[in-house]
Design a protein around this motif. Structure first.
Motif, PDB file in Angstrom:
ATOM      1  N   TYR A 186      44.875  34.593  41.035  1.00  0.00           N
ATOM      2  CA  TYR A 186      44.421  33.928  41.933  1.00  0.00           C
ATOM      3  C   TYR A 186      45.453  32.318  42.679  1.00  0.00           C
ATOM      4  O   TYR A 186      45.682  32.601  43.866  1.00  0.00           O
ATOM      5  CB  TYR A 186      43.127  32.894  42.752  1.00  0.00           C
ATOM      6  CG  TYR A 186      42.188  34.427  42.630  1.00  0.00           C
ATOM      7  CD1 TYR A 186      42.518  35.980  42.996  1.00  0.00           C
ATOM      8  CD2 TYR A 186      41.455  34.837  41.509  1.00  0.00           C
ATOM      9  CE1 TYR A 186      41.464  36.967  43.264  1.00  0.00           C
ATOM     10  CE2 TYR A 186      39.928  35.821  41.795  1.00  0.00           C
ATOM     11  CZ  TYR A 186      40.806  36.963  42.288  1.00  0.00           C
ATOM     12  OH  TYR A 186      39.823  38.027  42.851  1.00  0.00           O
ATOM     13  N   GLN A 187      45.592  31.772  41.468  1.00  0.00           N
ATOM     14  CA  GLN A 187      46.481  30.645  41.465  1.00  0.00           C
ATOM     15  C   GLN A 187      48.149  31.323  41.835  1.00  0.00           C
ATOM     16  O   GLN A 187      48.958  29.961  42.769  1.00  0.00           O
ATOM     17  CB  GLN A 187      45.877  29.541  40.586  1.00  0.00           C
ATOM     18  CG  GLN A 187      47.604  28.538  40.829  1.00  0.00           C
ATOM     19  CD  GLN A 187      46.588  28.081  41.934  1.00  0.00           C
ATOM     20  OE1 GLN A 187      45.711  27.535  41.143  1.00  0.00           O
ATOM     21  NE2 GLN A 187      47.804  27.182  42.905  1.00  0.00           N
ATOM     22  N   GLU A 188      47.886  32.719  41.212  1.00  0.00           N
ATOM     23  CA  GLU A 188      49.610  32.967  41.610  1.00  0.00           C
ATOM     24  C   GLU A 188      50.178  33.465  43.694  1.00  0.00           C
ATOM     25  O   GLU A 188      50.445  33.187  43.394  1.00  0.00           O
ATOM     26  CB  GLU A 188      50.207  34.254  40.782  1.00  0.00           C
ATOM     27  CG  GLU A 188      50.841  33.209  39.398  1.00  0.00           C
ATOM     28  CD  GLU A 188      49.412  33.536  37.997  1.00  0.00           C
ATOM     29  OE1 GLU A 188      48.156  32.843  38.889  1.00  0.00           O
ATOM     30  OE2 GLU A 188      49.132  33.745  36.845  1.00  0.00           O
ATOM     31  N   ALA A 189      49.148  34.026  43.483  1.00  0.00           N
ATOM     32  CA  ALA A 189      49.220  34.520  44.873  1.00  0.00           C
ATOM     33  C   ALA A 189      48.962  33.648  46.136  1.00  0.00           C
ATOM     34  O   ALA A 189      49.396  33.786  46.413  1.00  0.00           O
ATOM     35  CB  ALA A 189      47.331  35.282  44.775  1.00  0.00           C
ATOM     36  N   VAL A 190      48.848  32.410  45.233  1.00  0.00           N
ATOM     37  CA  VAL A 190      48.368  31.225  46.391  1.00  0.00           C
ATOM     38  C   VAL A 190      49.709  30.775  46.648  1.00  0.00           C
ATOM     39  O   VAL A 190      50.549  30.338  47.769  1.00  0.00           O
ATOM     40  CB  VAL A 190      47.235  29.496  46.280  1.00  0.00           C
ATOM     41  CG1 VAL A 190      47.957  28.537  46.846  1.00  0.00           C
ATOM     42  CG2 VAL A 190      45.965  30.578  45.813  1.00  0.00           C
TER      43      VAL A 190
ATOM     44  N   TYR B  26      48.936  48.437  40.597  1.00  0.00           N
ATOM     45  CA  TYR B  26      49.586  47.138  40.504  1.00  0.00           C
ATOM     46  C   TYR B  26      50.283  46.118  39.911  1.00  0.00           C
ATOM     47  O   TYR B  26      50.810  45.474  40.177  1.00  0.00           O
ATOM     48  CB  TYR B  26      47.749  45.934  40.788  1.00  0.00           C
ATOM     49  CG  TYR B  26      47.087  45.964  41.936  1.00  0.00           C
ATOM     50  CD1 TYR B  26      47.451  47.124  43.275  1.00  0.00           C
ATOM     51  CD2 TYR B  26      45.737  47.804  41.888  1.00  0.00           C
ATOM     52  CE1 TYR B  26      46.921  47.542  44.532  1.00  0.00           C
ATOM     53  CE2 TYR B  26      45.068  48.137  42.472  1.00  0.00           C
ATOM     54  CZ  TYR B  26      45.545  48.298  43.998  1.00  0.00           C
ATOM     55  OH  TYR B  26      44.696  48.538  45.039  1.00  0.00           O
ATOM     56  N   ARG B  27      50.104  46.009  38.881  1.00  0.00           N
ATOM     57  CA  ARG B  27      50.758  45.527  37.380  1.00  0.00           C
ATOM     58  C   ARG B  27      52.398  46.356  37.290  1.00  0.00           C
ATOM     59  O   ARG B  27      53.352  45.276  37.443  1.00  0.00           O
ATOM     60  CB  ARG B  27      50.258  46.211  36.390  1.00  0.00           C
ATOM     61  CG  ARG B  27      48.626  44.755  35.479  1.00  0.00           C
ATOM     62  CD  ARG B  27      48.217  45.264  34.528  1.00  0.00           C
ATOM     63  NE  ARG B  27      47.783  44.692  33.981  1.00  0.00           N
ATOM     64  CZ  ARG B  27      47.435  43.295  34.441  1.00  0.00           C
ATOM     65  NH1 ARG B  27      48.033  42.524  34.206  1.00  0.00           N
ATOM     66  NH2 ARG B  27      46.121  43.341  34.228  1.00  0.00           N
ATOM     67  N   LYS B  28      52.200  47.247  37.736  1.00  0.00           N
ATOM     68  CA  LYS B  28      54.201  47.421  38.158  1.00  0.00           C
ATOM     69  C   LYS B  28      54.461  47.372  39.626  1.00  0.00           C
ATOM     70  O   LYS B  28      55.923  47.296  39.628  1.00  0.00           O
ATOM     71  CB  LYS B  28      53.365  49.438  37.934  1.00  0.00           C
ATOM     72  CG  LYS B  28      55.088  50.090  38.200  1.00  0.00           C
ATOM     73  CD  LYS B  28      55.139  51.803  37.880  1.00  0.00           C
ATOM     74  CE  LYS B  28      54.392  52.132  36.679  1.00  0.00           C
ATOM     75  NZ  LYS B  28      54.947  54.017  36.473  1.00  0.00           N
TER      76      LYS B  28
ATOM     77  N   THR C 143      49.379  41.693  45.295  1.00  0.00           N
ATOM     78  CA  THR C 143      49.024  42.514  44.410  1.00  0.00           C
ATOM     79  C   THR C 143      48.481  41.715  43.884  1.00  0.00           C
ATOM     80  O   THR C 143      47.709  41.755  42.482  1.00  0.00           O
ATOM     81  CB  THR C 143      50.514  42.842  43.063  1.00  0.00           C
ATOM     82  OG1 THR C 143      51.042  43.395  45.123  1.00  0.00           O
ATOM     83  CG2 THR C 143      50.878  43.286  42.656  1.00  0.00           C
ATOM     84  N   TYR C 144      48.813  39.749  43.460  1.00  0.00           N
ATOM     85  CA  TYR C 144      47.926  39.138  42.804  1.00  0.00           C
ATOM     86  C   TYR C 144      46.622  38.909  43.057  1.00  0.00           C
ATOM     87  O   TYR C 144      45.652  39.239  41.953  1.00  0.00           O
ATOM     88  CB  TYR C 144      48.785  37.571  43.149  1.00  0.00           C
ATOM     89  CG  TYR C 144      49.936  37.231  42.480  1.00  0.00           C
ATOM     90  CD1 TYR C 144      50.536  38.361  41.018  1.00  0.00           C
ATOM     91  CD2 TYR C 144      51.466  36.890  43.023  1.00  0.00           C
ATOM     92  CE1 TYR C 144      51.569  37.601  40.556  1.00  0.00           C
ATOM     93  CE2 TYR C 144      52.823  36.512  41.980  1.00  0.00           C
ATOM     94  CZ  TYR C 144      52.514  36.670  40.821  1.00  0.00           C
ATOM     95  OH  TYR C 144      54.077  36.388  39.979  1.00  0.00           O
ATOM     96  N   LEU C 145      46.531  39.169  44.197  1.00  0.00           N
ATOM     97  CA  LEU C 145      44.459  39.005  44.304  1.00  0.00           C
ATOM     98  C   LEU C 145      44.532  40.862  43.866  1.00  0.00           C
ATOM     99  O   LEU C 145      43.576  40.037  43.190  1.00  0.00           O
ATOM    100  CB  LEU C 145      44.769  39.259  46.589  1.00  0.00           C
ATOM    101  CG  LEU C 145      44.904  37.670  47.058  1.00  0.00           C
ATOM    102  CD1 LEU C 145      45.212  38.213  48.527  1.00  0.00           C
ATOM    103  CD2 LEU C 145      43.859  37.387  46.991  1.00  0.00           C
ATOM    104  N   GLN C 146      44.778  41.255  43.740  1.00  0.00           N
ATOM    105  CA  GLN C 146      44.319  42.292  43.523  1.00  0.00           C
ATOM    106  C   GLN C 146      44.262  42.394  41.770  1.00  0.00           C
ATOM    107  O   GLN C 146      43.394  43.363  41.074  1.00  0.00           O
ATOM    108  CB  GLN C 146      45.504  43.369  43.684  1.00  0.00           C
ATOM    109  CG  GLN C 146      45.641  44.404  45.614  1.00  0.00           C
ATOM    110  CD  GLN C 146      44.507  44.812  45.821  1.00  0.00           C
ATOM    111  OE1 GLN C 146      42.501  45.467  44.908  1.00  0.00           O
ATOM    112  NE2 GLN C 146      44.267  44.427  46.729  1.00  0.00           N
ATOM    113  N   LEU C 147      45.276  41.643  41.283  1.00  0.00           N
ATOM    114  CA  LEU C 147      44.912  41.324  39.510  1.00  0.00           C
ATOM    115  C   LEU C 147      44.063  39.992  39.730  1.00  0.00           C
ATOM    116  O   LEU C 147      44.013  40.258  38.255  1.00  0.00           O
ATOM    117  CB  LEU C 147      46.801  41.403  38.982  1.00  0.00           C
ATOM    118  CG  LEU C 147      47.655  42.454  39.000  1.00  0.00           C
ATOM    119  CD1 LEU C 147      48.546  42.311  39.062  1.00  0.00           C
ATOM    120  CD2 LEU C 147      46.953  43.783  38.711  1.00  0.00           C
ATOM    121  N   GLU C 148      43.705  39.257  40.393  1.00  0.00           N
ATOM    122  CA  GLU C 148      43.057  38.344  40.607  1.00  0.00           C
ATOM    123  C   GLU C 148      43.723  37.615  39.663  1.00  0.00           C
ATOM    124  O   GLU C 148      42.708  36.392  38.890  1.00  0.00           O
ATOM    125  CB  GLU C 148      41.613  39.183  39.141  1.00  0.00           C
ATOM    126  CG  GLU C 148      40.728  39.950  39.981  1.00  0.00           C
ATOM    127  CD  GLU C 148      39.406  40.164  39.186  1.00  0.00           C
ATOM    128  OE1 GLU C 148      39.654  40.003  37.909  1.00  0.00           O
ATOM    129  OE2 GLU C 148      38.959  40.816  39.317  1.00  0.00           O
TER     130      GLU C 148
END
Length: 228
Positions: free
Chosen positions: A83-87, A49-51, A76-81
């Motif tokens: 969450y704000q970036e995911a939103v 996920y980081r890659k 991907t951000y969800l997997q990396l926890e």
């Protein structure tokens, strides 16, 4: 056929390493946002996920602004926890694809992880309005309702999801939720169905053992735990 088209063909066929080689060759010839996005998708499918984040961000830096890119970034951000970036990424994706139930439910999951339970529930309900026959959406709504404290409604959502698709994961989720909130008999029934569908499902077997113990069937519980 261009290098990029070759990469896409390899990816569709599941030849991931060949797809990577073709993407890298394409980028050596000329940096390509599409090639970086595809590399990100390959990394994501491999659990890297980081890659994946790095590749998707390089695609964005090269000017890509598609809904698919921001959805990929958001998940991907969800997997990396993150969450704000995911939103933020998922909201950008929704600008280009406002009727995507998958985008809305992913946004609801991110909001739930941020502790915004009311917003998460409203978002999951909107996803269901767009795609009312998806069991996965009802499962996600159940999680949001549980976080809001509306456990009984969450249980009802999972029961409805099972009428749409009686899968091992849905029976396990229902059994686990029932078990967590003291409905041991009903939990036992749901978890037995989960294990019947997939006898190798370790979490379902473990929770089934707990349910058996809770209803006083200790010998069966011990036997099951010994076989985990």
């Amino acid at each position: 056929m261009s290098r990029l088209e070759q990469a896409k063909e390899h990816f569709r066929a599941g030849r991931l390493q060949q797809a990577v080689f073709a993407c890298e060759a394409c980028i050596r010839e000329q940096p390509s946002a599409e090639a970086y996005e595809l590399l990100g998708s390959i990394a994501f499918s491999n659990g890297q996920y980081r890659k994946a984040e790095s590749f998707f961000r390089q695609a964005e830096a090269l000017g890509m602004t598609s809904a698919s890119l921001f959805y990929n970034l958001g998940t991907t951000y969800l997997q990396l926890e993150k969450y704000q970036e995911a939103v933020m990424s998922l909201r950008r994706a929704l600008v280009g694809s406002p009727r995507s139930a998958m985008l809305w439910t992913s946004l609801g999951n991110a909001l739930r992880h941020l502790g915004r339970a009311e917003d998460a529930v409203a978002t999951q309900r909107h996803a269901i309005e767009l795609e009312p026959n998806s069991p996965a959406l009802y499962a996600n709504l159940a999680l949001a309702l549980e976080s809001l404290g509306a456990v009984e409604e969450g249980i009802s959502c999972l029961r409805h999801a099972i009428t749409l698709e009686p899968s091992v994961d849905l029976f396990h989720n229902l059994g686990t939720l029932l078990l967590q909130h003291g409905h041991d008999g009903e939990a036992l029934e749901a978890l037995q169905k989960a294990v019947a569908l997939d006898p190798t499902h370790k979490r379902a077997r473990c929770n089934l053992g707990t349910a058996l113990r809770n209803v006083g069937r200790l010998e069966e519980a011990v036997h099951l735990f010994e076989r985990l």
